[in-house]
Structures are given as C-alpha cells and as structure tokens.
Write an enzyme that holds these catalytic residues in place. Structure first.
Site, PDB file in Angstrom:
ATOM      1  N   HIS A 109      -3.481  -4.890   0.538  1.00 46.86           N
ATOM      2  CA  HIS A 109      -2.727  -5.424   1.681  1.00 46.86           C
ATOM      3  C   HIS A 109      -2.751  -6.954   1.643  1.00 46.86           C
ATOM      4  CE1 HIS A 109      -2.068  -1.712   4.013  1.00 46.86           C
ATOM      5  NE2 HIS A 109      -3.212  -1.312   3.485  1.00 46.86           N
ATOM      6  N   GLU A 152      -1.071  -9.020   3.210  1.00 45.59           N
ATOM      7  CA  GLU A 152      -0.876  -9.638   4.527  1.00 45.59           C
ATOM      8  C   GLU A 152      -2.199 -10.050   5.174  1.00 45.59           C
ATOM      9  OE1 GLU A 152      -0.325  -6.462   3.747  1.00 45.59           O
ATOM     10  OE2 GLU A 152      -0.803  -5.081   5.391  1.00 45.59           O
ATOM     11  N   CYS A 192       0.836  -1.199   0.000  1.00 45.50           N
ATOM     12  CA  CYS A 192       0.000   0.000   0.000  1.00 45.50           C
ATOM     13  C   CYS A 192       0.875   1.256   0.000  1.00 45.50           C
ATOM     14  CB  CYS A 192      -0.970  -0.043   1.178  1.00 45.50           C
ATOM     15  SG  CYS A 192      -2.388   1.013   0.923  1.00 45.50           S
TER      16      CYS A 192
HETATM   17  N1  GLN Z   1      -1.817   6.776   3.087  1.00 43.65           N
HETATM   18  C1  GLN Z   1      -1.986   6.017   1.884  1.00 43.65           C
HETATM   19  C2  GLN Z   1      -3.385   6.156   1.301  1.00 43.65           C
HETATM   20  O1  GLN Z   1      -4.293   6.547   1.982  1.00 43.65           O
HETATM   21  C3  GLN Z   1      -1.649   4.544   2.122  1.00 43.65           C
HETATM   22  C4  GLN Z   1      -2.578   3.875   3.060  1.00 43.65           C
HETATM   23  C5  GLN Z   1      -2.075   2.540   3.531  1.00 43.65           C
HETATM   24  O2  GLN Z   1      -0.895   2.236   3.445  1.00 43.65           O
HETATM   25  N2  GLN Z   1      -2.950   1.740   4.080  1.00 43.65           N
HETATM   26  O3  GLN Z   1      -3.588   5.861   0.155  1.00 43.65           O
END
Ligand code: GLN
Length: 537
Positions: free
Chosen positions: A506, A508, A380
């Site tokens: 994500h 994970e 992400c």
């Molecule tokens: N801050 C980034 C976004 O909002 C990444 C978010 C995250 O890593 N979950 O897109």
C-alpha cells in the site's frame, strides 16, 4: 524530560480532533523539537485491524505491522515521522494486559481495580512511549467525546498524570463545537460550556479551548467562552472549516496558538513554518485539474480510502495539478457500463479491499484502463484484480481468479501461501507492515522511486501465484518489484502501456505532503500528460 500535550474533545465526534492533534504535532516540530504522538482509543478491540472500514474508516498500517486508527495516518503525514505500535493504544489493549498480569499473579493479592490498576496501566503506556521515543514533546489524543463511559479511565489517567508531573510539563487542550443556528443567525457557546463543565467535573481544567465552527467565532463569543470556562480570551482559539487540512497548522499558529506553545515549550529554536507556507502557496495557486476515478466498494465513505485520497493530493502538489477524485461504485459499474462511466477520466485507481463484492466491476474498469491506454494504479487488491483481468483477457484463462473469490477456480493466479492456509484467528494474522522490495532496473517502478530497494507496507493474505509468473511476463505483464527473500511479487506493470502499475503493498501509507509517494507522483504525472491533450483543445 518530556512534556505532554493532551487533547480531548467534546459535544460531538467528527470535529477533526485527529487533524488538530496532528497539526499541534507539526507546530511542535516546526519549533525544532522532537515530537511523537499517541492516540488512545476507548473501544474494546485490541487494535483497529478487526474493525470494519464501513464503521470506522481505514485501518492504517505502520512499519512494524501495527493495525491502527486512521488518525495515525494524519499524525505521520503531519509530523513526517514513522510511528510504532506504541502510538495507538485501545481500551482492549489496556484491559487485556491488566488481565494477563492479574492471571500471572503480578498484583500480589490486591483487588484489581479501575483506579489505580487500569489508570496506572494507561499512564505506563505514556511513560513507555516517552522513554522509547525520547521525544521532547508527546502529543496525546483521547479518542471519543467527553462524557462517554468508555473514555472515563483515560480521562482519569490523564488527570492523575498532571498530578504526577511538574505543572509546566502538561498542557490540556479541549476542542468543542460552536454551532451556528440559522434562524437566530447566532453562534452558540452553550454546548462548549456544558462540555467543559463535564471535563471539569472529572477534575480536568483545560488550558486551551479550540472552538470548531463553520465560520470564525466573534470576539464576543470568545470572551463568553473564556468567562464561562475559566480561561483567558487568548486561550480560546477559533478553528473554522478550512478548504484544506494542510492549512490547519499555519492557521492555528496565527490564530493565537503560537504564544501558548512558545510559553509551554520554553526555549526553542526559531519557528520554521516554511514547509507549511510552501503548501499554502500551492493551495492558493490555480492548478489545472485532472480527473481520477477511484473504483471501490465503499463509495461515499471517504474515510475508507483516506490515505489514498491524501496521497493523490500530495502527488498533485508536486506535479502541479489539482486532482479531482471521482468516486465510482464498482458494483454499479457492472450495470452502468465502462465507456459511459470512465471515458472522461484521466486515470483510474483500484484501491485495496476484501471479499468479492464489486470485484467484477473493478476488473471491468481495469480492462478499460488497459485497453484505452489510460494510466492505472492498482493498490493491493487492485493489483490482484489487474492480474486476474490480464490472465482472463490477454492470456485466455477465462476462469482465472483469486482463491479469495473462487476457491475452485482452475487458474488460481492469486492464492494463499501455505503459511496462511487454515488460519482461524483473524486479528493480526495477515502479512503486515514493511517489507523490502527490489525494483527491476528500467521499470516504471524503478524510474519512479529512483532506488533499487524500497520498503513499503502491507496488509493482505493473498499473493501472486508464481506458477503463472513466466506466462504473464512473456505476455507483457512483468514483475517489476520482488520481495527476494520469499520470492513474492510486490509490483507488477504492463510494459506496453503509458503507465499501468499495481503494487501488492500500500504505497498510500507512506505518502506525505511535500514527499508524495513516488508511485502516486508518477501516476498523477501520467494522468496529467493524458489530460494535457484536453487542456490544449
Ligand atoms: N483481500 C486481498 C488479500 O487479502 C487484498 C487485501 C488488500 O487489498 N488490503 O490479499
């Protein structure tokens, strides 16, 4: 008809009640029954989405986009089922629905009270989950510690629940701490006695007491707890600290939970613990180590990245190595320098995160991984930082950034989609939950999954700016996974590198012991190939 196992905790928080609950779910499933889980969280937030990971650890996201307590992650990993938003209910959610109903006039002039209206609402959520999931057994954890004011409505509701049910349908398990006092060399049962007394004063007599301690408790202690807490000695289970959480199910089974569960559940298929025995054997074996650097913001706060560290372990089980995680504070990296901090590593992960603290350090680590041909996995924000790094140092867009960190950047390579702009409400407004992603044939992502389309979970606002997509692809950073409906980049990778992959989702969150997420598995595999050279020398 479903059966219900309620798990409460006493003395202190942090006893591993979530792991205990998850393990009991696993033991129910090992008996061939269908199981589902529910966590009641006594705080007033409607969900965990607005809570700081500094205070509360990771926010675990489900397929349906629910932002939940991190224990839901343990539940999914241990029972290997996808849960829904019905499985995590906070006081905030309960009160908010009671108040909505009051405003609607549903209570027909009644004075709306804790008992019966709030407790009815709580019981309703349990019945609803039983109905929707059709599970034979529901394992339900009450967050917090007995004696907390916030937890009282939940305890009162589960007290009533036994009254509303047949006696053999409900089992109460209470877990407490048995501390070991060094000077006297003794284990102390007094806190357990007090905690059970508190529980009994609410009207709940536990059927089983699980004693958490550093070392196993003696037979003498077991008898003492049994006598004071009015259970049989074989209903007192000792659960000392174990070297892996994946050993807890088998340990509990052998420690005496098996006959209790068998009796409670009644007729069932032969208990099959082979999956846990297999993990046990892997954990016993000596595996060569690989060093993985986790470059993050909340270093030292392990709960913040718990699904990431668990996914690394799952990958290690399958690759046959023992990954060791080195925590690297992204902010310190900016000062300490990359070569000194990173050169002993076999791979680097940059996990998710919000706001600009440590971002420049993460970008430095990514540059190092790219240039040194070191395996890299970006999750992400980790993918977004990889895009920024590539834009600046390969494509020459020196001030490229995400508009999250620099609203005025001339090259907003990561930006907000128009539908995210101007949103005021924070709760539940990100891109949340599972979305389909089509993988590019022949890419590393496709090789890892072995599938054309996968579903992975999201929690973010920002996206790759498609205006730059062609430029990146021409320079060697390709989009290897795409959410076709909206044409959003889901996976990006560098073609001319042993293993450099970032995902907007994500991965994970869907990794489980025995079924490691493919991106983690292939990343750890790439790390082990790099480490191999060291093992040989
Ligand atoms: N801050 C980034 C976004 O909002 C990444 C978010 C995250 O890593 N979950 O897109």
């Amino acid at each position: 008809m479903s059966k219900f196992i309620f798990i409460t905790g006493g003395v202190v928080s942090g006893l591993g009640k979530g792991i205990l609950t998850a393990s009991i779910g696993a033991l129910v499933k090992a008996r061939g029954l269908s199981a589902t889980m529910l966590k009641f969280d006594p705080y007033l937030n409607v969900d965990a989405g607005t809570m700081s990971p500094y205070q509360h650890g990771e926010v675990f996201v489900l397929n349906d986009g629910a932002e939940t307590d991190l224990d839901l992650g343990h539940y999914e990993r241990f029972i290997d089922e996808d849960l829904t938003r019905l499985s995590n209910v906070t006081s905030g959610k309960i009160y908010s629905s009671v108040i909505t109903r009051e405003r609607r006039g549903d209570y027909l002039g009644a004075t709306v009270q804790m008992i019966p209206h709030v407790t009815d609402e709580i019981k309703q959520t349990i019945r609803l989950l039983a109905h929707e999931s059709t599970a034979e057994v529901l394992v339900i954890e009450i967050g917090g510690t007995v004696g907390d004011i916030e937890g009282l409505p939940f305890l009162e509701a589960i007290r009533q629940f036994r009254r509303d049910s047949q006696p053999q349908e409900v089992l109460y398990i209470h877990t407490t701490l048995v501390p070991f006092l060094d000077p006297s060399g003794e284990q102390k049962t007094k806190p357990t006695q007090h905690s059970v007394r508190e529980l009994r004063s609410i009207g709940i007599q536990p059927d089983v007491i699980v004693c958490r301690s550093n070392l196993p408790i003696s037979g003498k202690m077991r008898n003492k707890v049994a006598l004071f807490c009015d259970v049989q000695p074989n209903e007192v289970i000792s659960l000392p600290d174990l070297e892996s959480i994946y050993r807890v199910p088998i340990f509990l089974e052998r420690e005496g939970l098996a006959p209790i569960l068998d009796r409670f559940i009644g007729k069932h298929r032969k208990t099959d613990l082979s999956k846990w025995e297999r993990l046990d054997r892997i954990l016993e074996s000596v595996r060569p180590t690989v060093q993985i650097g986790l470059v993050g913001k909340y270093v030292g706060m392990r709960d913040t990245y718990i699904s990431v560290t668990e996914a690394i372990k799952h990958a290690g089980f399958e690759v046959g190595v023992e990954p060791q995680v080195k925590w690297i504070d992204a902010e310190k990296l900016e000062k300490a320098g990359t070569e000194k901090t990173l050169n002993t590593l076999d791979g680097i992960i940059v996990p998710g995160g919000f706001d600009n603290r440590g971002v420049e350090g993460k970008i430095l680590a990514i540059r190092y991984a790219r240039e040194q041909q070191m395996p890299f996995l970006g999750l992400c924000l980790g993918m977004q930082c990889a895009v920024i790094e590539f834009a600046r140092n390969v494509c020459g867009l020196q001030r490229a950034n995400s508009t999250e960190f620099d609203a005025k950047t001339p090259d907003p390579v990561i930006y907000l989609l128009p539908n995210q702009r101007g949103r005021k409400e924070k709760g539940g407004t990100m891109r949340l939950g599972a979305f389909p992603c089509r993988l590019k044939i022949g890419s590393k992502a496709h090789q890892a999954y072995g599938l054309d389309v996968v579903q992975e979970r999201h929690r973010h606002r920002f996206e790759l700016n498609n205006r730059y997509r062609m430029m990146f692809e021409e320079a060697g950073l390709i989009v290897s996974g795409n959410y076709e409906e909206k044409n959003l980049a889901e996976v990006m990778e560098i073609t001319d590198h042993p293993w450099f992959v970032g995902s907007q989702f994500h991965p994970e969150l869907t990794s489980r012991p025995g079924k490691a997420n493919p991106l983690f598995r292939q990343f750890v595999d790439a790390c082990s190939r790099r480490a191999e050279a060291k093992w040989k020398s």
